[in-house]
Design an enzyme around this catalytic site. Structure first.
Site, PDB file in Angstrom:
ATOM      1  N   GLY A  19       0.817  -1.216   0.000  1.00  0.00           N
ATOM      2  CA  GLY A  19       0.000   0.000   0.000  1.00  0.00           C
ATOM      3  C   GLY A  19       0.847   1.260   0.000  1.00  0.00           C
ATOM      4  O   GLY A  19       0.480   2.261   0.620  1.00  0.00           O
ATOM      5  N   TYR A 162     -12.442  -4.805  11.035  1.00  0.00           N
ATOM      6  CA  TYR A 162     -11.185  -4.053  10.949  1.00  0.00           C
ATOM      7  C   TYR A 162     -10.498  -4.052  12.312  1.00  0.00           C
ATOM      8  O   TYR A 162      -9.318  -4.385  12.423  1.00  0.00           O
ATOM      9  CB  TYR A 162     -11.481  -2.627  10.490  1.00  0.00           C
ATOM     10  CG  TYR A 162     -10.299  -1.686  10.491  1.00  0.00           C
ATOM     11  CD1 TYR A 162      -9.364  -1.702   9.457  1.00  0.00           C
ATOM     12  CD2 TYR A 162     -10.123  -0.749  11.512  1.00  0.00           C
ATOM     13  CE1 TYR A 162      -8.285  -0.825   9.452  1.00  0.00           C
ATOM     14  CE2 TYR A 162      -9.053   0.135  11.509  1.00  0.00           C
ATOM     15  CZ  TYR A 162      -8.141   0.102  10.482  1.00  0.00           C
ATOM     16  OH  TYR A 162      -7.074   0.967  10.473  1.00  0.00           O
ATOM     17  N   LYS A 166      -6.852  -5.541  13.387  1.00  0.00           N
ATOM     18  CA  LYS A 166      -5.799  -4.641  13.879  1.00  0.00           C
ATOM     19  C   LYS A 166      -5.325  -5.033  15.279  1.00  0.00           C
ATOM     20  O   LYS A 166      -4.160  -4.865  15.622  1.00  0.00           O
ATOM     21  CB  LYS A 166      -6.309  -3.196  13.843  1.00  0.00           C
ATOM     22  CG  LYS A 166      -6.450  -2.640  12.436  1.00  0.00           C
ATOM     23  CD  LYS A 166      -5.078  -2.369  11.854  1.00  0.00           C
ATOM     24  CE  LYS A 166      -5.050  -2.385  10.353  1.00  0.00           C
ATOM     25  NZ  LYS A 166      -3.706  -2.234   9.804  1.00  0.00           N
TER      26      LYS A 166
HETATM   27  N1  LIG Z   1      -5.113   7.030   8.589  1.00  0.00           N
HETATM   28  C1  LIG Z   1      -5.355   6.732   9.853  1.00  0.00           C
HETATM   29  O1  LIG Z   1      -5.903   7.538  10.603  1.00  0.00           O
HETATM   30  C2  LIG Z   1      -4.961   5.399  10.430  1.00  0.00           C
HETATM   31  C3  LIG Z   1      -5.256   5.176  11.774  1.00  0.00           C
HETATM   32  C4  LIG Z   1      -4.890   3.969  12.351  1.00  0.00           C
HETATM   33  C5  LIG Z   1      -4.240   3.009  11.600  1.00  0.00           C
HETATM   34  N2  LIG Z   1      -3.959   3.238  10.295  1.00  0.00           N
HETATM   35  C6  LIG Z   1      -3.268   2.179   9.574  1.00  0.00           C
HETATM   36  O2  LIG Z   1      -2.197   2.706   8.798  1.00  0.00           O
HETATM   37  C7  LIG Z   1      -2.065   1.979   7.582  1.00  0.00           C
HETATM   38  C8  LIG Z   1      -2.175   2.911   6.400  1.00  0.00           C
HETATM   39  O3  LIG Z   1      -3.428   3.588   6.483  1.00  0.00           O
HETATM   40  P1  LIG Z   1      -3.827   4.779   5.510  1.00  0.00           P
HETATM   41  O4  LIG Z   1      -4.717   5.662   6.296  1.00  0.00           O
HETATM   42  O5  LIG Z   1      -2.635   5.344   4.851  1.00  0.00           O
HETATM   43  O6  LIG Z   1      -4.738   4.001   4.457  1.00  0.00           O
HETATM   44  P2  LIG Z   1      -5.120   4.435   2.970  1.00  0.00           P
HETATM   45  O7  LIG Z   1      -6.409   3.756   2.673  1.00  0.00           O
HETATM   46  O8  LIG Z   1      -5.041   5.907   2.816  1.00  0.00           O
HETATM   47  O9  LIG Z   1      -3.961   3.769   2.123  1.00  0.00           O
HETATM   48  C9  LIG Z   1      -3.839   2.380   2.032  1.00  0.00           C
HETATM   49  C10 LIG Z   1      -3.100   2.043   0.765  1.00  0.00           C
HETATM   50  O10 LIG Z   1      -3.231   0.636   0.573  1.00  0.00           O
HETATM   51  C11 LIG Z   1      -3.726   0.397  -0.722  1.00  0.00           C
HETATM   52  N3  LIG Z   1      -4.546  -0.811  -0.723  1.00  0.00           N
HETATM   53  C12 LIG Z   1      -5.776  -0.983  -0.182  1.00  0.00           C
HETATM   54  N4  LIG Z   1      -6.238  -2.205  -0.441  1.00  0.00           N
HETATM   55  C13 LIG Z   1      -5.286  -2.831  -1.170  1.00  0.00           C
HETATM   56  C14 LIG Z   1      -5.187  -4.123  -1.759  1.00  0.00           C
HETATM   57  N5  LIG Z   1      -6.170  -4.999  -1.648  1.00  0.00           N
HETATM   58  N6  LIG Z   1      -4.062  -4.440  -2.442  1.00  0.00           N
HETATM   59  C15 LIG Z   1      -3.052  -3.545  -2.565  1.00  0.00           C
HETATM   60  N7  LIG Z   1      -3.098  -2.300  -2.040  1.00  0.00           N
HETATM   61  C16 LIG Z   1      -4.200  -1.949  -1.358  1.00  0.00           C
HETATM   62  C17 LIG Z   1      -4.561   1.623  -1.071  1.00  0.00           C
HETATM   63  O11 LIG Z   1      -4.732   1.774  -2.472  1.00  0.00           O
HETATM   64  C18 LIG Z   1      -3.723   2.732  -0.456  1.00  0.00           C
HETATM   65  O12 LIG Z   1      -2.726   3.204  -1.331  1.00  0.00           O
HETATM   66  C19 LIG Z   1      -3.168   0.915   7.616  1.00  0.00           C
HETATM   67  O13 LIG Z   1      -2.628  -0.291   8.114  1.00  0.00           O
HETATM   68  C20 LIG Z   1      -4.174   1.467   8.589  1.00  0.00           C
HETATM   69  O14 LIG Z   1      -4.937   0.456   9.192  1.00  0.00           O
HETATM   70  C21 LIG Z   1      -4.314   4.410   9.686  1.00  0.00           C
END
Ligand SMILES: NC(=O)c1ccc[n+]([C@@H]2O[C@H](COP(=O)([O-])OP(=O)(O)OC[C@H]3O[C@@H](n4cnc5c(N)ncnc54)[C@H](O)[C@@H]3O)[C@@H](O)[C@H]2O)c1
Length: 255
Positions: A19, A162, A166
């Site tokens: 990702g 989810y 997590k």
């Molecule tokens: N943004 C937040 O507030 C937040 C909070 C807690 C945890 N997280 C964790 O941080 C990490 C990144 O989160 P984010 O907010 O940047 O998410 P996001 O959705 O903005 O980005 C995720 C990326 O993964 C890619 N992706 C999704 N499904 C996919 C698949 N099946 N195959 C290949 N690529 C795929 C998407 O295209 C995207 O580029 C995640 O593990 C998320 O759970 C984020």
């Protein structure tokens, strides 16, 4: 202006990111490329991924390698990790970052939907590690960072498929850290707080939710993807050589 920390040992290391094309993953790709690392990443979002590669063409590590891949396809994911190793040298750092926080109504969830959520949020972390570990063993060590979330620690509802995935991240982290510590492979969990990525702003940011975030955090600031990348790069670097099997939270003091 904030200048990211520099870890000279990351230069020339191969870093594999799931990702890595948008959100926090894009900050990881950019951050590691700026360290001089050779970054390979998988993503399903082709347009932003290709734009990111073009933008980072002149970074210290050279243009990142984008491999279009849906991580629900385990064989394709493992092949992508292999390709990264073949093109750039054995993978030294794995960022298990990709996930999807789609909301769901508990009483309407079907077994197929449940399995599909696990196929994105849980299963790829294990199989990406399974593919990367032999490469790390060959090169004499490595670092894996598994991305969790503070959502389950805050007791958030509306997305148990989810939050369960997590919460399970840390079990994977601790199990792998124990098994592969003898190979000098370190495994840690990184839990972002609420990072206001474009996706979060579009889908979930309301004035009420933002007020709750500001009240919950000890620090009144907006955490950005680069703040999470700072922790990830530290954990990947030799500066963290004695750190494994732990959880690190970047949430401005909320959870
Ligand atoms: N943004 C937040 O507030 C937040 C909070 C807690 C945890 N997280 C964790 O941080 C990490 C990144 O989160 P984010 O907010 O940047 O998410 P996001 O959705 O903005 O980005 C995720 C990326 O993964 C890619 N992706 C999704 N499904 C996919 C698949 N099946 N195959 C290949 N690529 C795929 C998407 O295209 C995207 O580029 C995640 O593990 C998320 O759970 C984020």
């Amino acid at each position: 202006m904030h200048r990211p920390a520099i870890y000279p040992d990351l230069a020339d290391k191969t870093v594999f990111i799931t990702g890595g094309g948008s959100g926090i993953g894009a900050a990881l790709t950019e951050g590691f490329a700026a360290q001089g690392a050779r970054v390979a990443f998988v993503d399903i979002a082709e347009a932003p991924s290709r734009a990111l590669v073009a933008r980072l063409a002149d970074s210290a590590g050279g243009a990142p390698l984008f491999i279009p891949c849906d991580i629900r396809d385990v064989a394709a994911l493992k092949a992508a990790v292999e390709r990264a190793g073949t093109e750039f040298g054995d993978v030294a750092v794995l960022m298990n970052n990709a996930a999807n926080d789609q909301r769901h109504a508990v009483l309407e969830v079907t077994p197929d939907y449940w399995d599909e959520r696990m196929a994105i949020n849980q299963r790829p972390m294990f199989f990406a590690a399974q593919a990367a570990i032999p490469q790390m063993q060959r090169r004499g060590g490595g670092a894996i960072v598994n991305f969790g979330s503070i959502s389950w620690r805050l007791g958030q509802g509306g997305m148990p498929a989810y939050t369960m995935a997590k919460a399970a991240v840390h079990g994977l982290t601790r199990g792998l850290a124990r098994d592969f510590g003898p190979d000098r492979i370190r495994v840690n969990s990184l839990l972002p707080g609420w990072i206001l990525t474009e996706r979060q702003k579009e889908l979930w940011l309301t004035p009420e939710a933002d007020a709750e975030r500001r009240k919950g955090q000890c620090l009144d600031l907006e955490i950005g993807p680069a703040d999470v990348a700072e922790m990830a790069m530290f954990l990947a670097s030799d500066a963290a050589r004695a750190i494994t099997a732990q959880e690190f939270i970047v949430d401005a003091g909320w959870a």
